[in-house]
Design a protein around this motif. Structure first.
Motif, PDB file in Angstrom:
ATOM      1  N   VAL A   1       0.840  -1.195   0.000  1.00  0.00           N
ATOM      2  CA  VAL A   1       0.000   0.000   0.000  1.00  0.00           C
ATOM      3  C   VAL A   1       0.879   1.249   0.000  1.00  0.00           C
ATOM      4  CG1 VAL A   1      -1.668   1.330   1.366  1.00  0.00           C
ATOM      5  CG2 VAL A   1      -2.001  -1.131   1.030  1.00  0.00           C
ATOM      6  N   GLU A   2       1.917   1.274   0.808  1.00  0.00           N
ATOM      7  CA  GLU A   2       2.815   2.434   0.830  1.00  0.00           C
ATOM      8  C   GLU A   2       3.478   2.653  -0.530  1.00  0.00           C
ATOM      9  OE1 GLU A   2       4.316   2.790   5.450  1.00  0.00           O
ATOM     10  OE2 GLU A   2       5.308   1.308   4.168  1.00  0.00           O
ATOM     11  N   GLN A   3       3.954   1.581  -1.141  1.00  0.00           N
ATOM     12  CA  GLN A   3       4.610   1.701  -2.448  1.00  0.00           C
ATOM     13  C   GLN A   3       3.641   2.208  -3.505  1.00  0.00           C
ATOM     14  OE1 GLN A   3       6.148  -2.237  -3.046  1.00  0.00           O
ATOM     15  NE2 GLN A   3       7.939  -1.896  -1.740  1.00  0.00           N
ATOM     16  N   LEU A   4       2.443   1.641  -3.533  1.00  0.00           N
ATOM     17  CA  LEU A   4       1.470   2.042  -4.540  1.00  0.00           C
ATOM     18  C   LEU A   4       0.979   3.466  -4.304  1.00  0.00           C
ATOM     19  CD1 LEU A   4       0.031   1.119  -7.078  1.00  0.00           C
ATOM     20  CD2 LEU A   4      -1.787   0.188  -5.626  1.00  0.00           C
ATOM     21  N   ALA A   5       0.783   3.839  -3.052  1.00  0.00           N
ATOM     22  CA  ALA A   5       0.335   5.205  -2.746  1.00  0.00           C
ATOM     23  C   ALA A   5       1.366   6.232  -3.203  1.00  0.00           C
ATOM     24  CB  ALA A   5       0.062   5.353  -1.253  1.00  0.00           C
ATOM     25  N   GLN A   6       2.620   5.883  -3.097  1.00  0.00           N
ATOM     26  CA  GLN A   6       3.683   6.795  -3.539  1.00  0.00           C
ATOM     27  C   GLN A   6       3.738   6.888  -5.058  1.00  0.00           C
ATOM     28  OE1 GLN A   6       7.565   5.798  -2.037  1.00  0.00           O
ATOM     29  NE2 GLN A   6       8.414   7.779  -2.605  1.00  0.00           N
ATOM     30  N   ALA A   7       3.470   5.784  -5.733  1.00  0.00           N
ATOM     31  CA  ALA A   7       3.589   5.735  -7.189  1.00  0.00           C
ATOM     32  C   ALA A   7       2.325   6.173  -7.927  1.00  0.00           C
ATOM     33  CB  ALA A   7       3.958   4.319  -7.630  1.00  0.00           C
TER      34      ALA A   7
END
Length: 125
Positions: free
Chosen positions: A83-89
């Motif tokens: 979730v953190e990775q996708l939210a950043q991207a």
């Protein structure tokens, strides 16, 4: 299974366009999505497939407050890194997180979700 999830996501997203009573077929779709909570990886894929299909804000809100919220409440620790990775991207995914309400808690995982924009249900006084 991916094509089944794509079809489910497309049918679910199409249903979110209006405020009306759902027919029997639509109720079956809602139940099928609800059942995905038992299969967290499939629910995650469903969310990723449904997001681009949810053009209208009400549909995005339903995706956030429904499937995404269910996933994070039940399997949050398993998905926090993704979730953190996708939210950043992906800004569209990051925006969904504002529609997710989590139980009041101060554990490390919940704090990470709060930092991403999720909110907490506050206990009644």
């Amino acid at each position: 299974m991916n094509s089944d999830l794509e079809q489910l996501a497309a049918r679910w997203a199409a249903m979110q366009s209006g405020d009306r009573q759902h027919d029997e077929a639509e109720v079956a779709i809602i139940c099928a999505v609800d059942d995905l909570i038992e299969h967290s990886e499939d629910l995650w894929r469903f969310i990723l497939l449904a997001l681009p299909m949810c053009a209208a804000e009400p549909a995005k809100g339903m995706l956030a407050a429904g499937p995404l919220e269910d996933l994070l409440q039940e399997h949050g620790a398993q998905f926090i890194d993704r979730v953190e990775q996708l939210a950043q991207a992906e800004p569209a995914f990051a925006a969904l997180l504002a529609g997710v309400w989590l139980p009041a808690a101060q554990d490390a995982v919940t704090l990470r979700y709060l930092a991403l924009g999720c909110d907490q249900v506050r206990p009644l006084a």
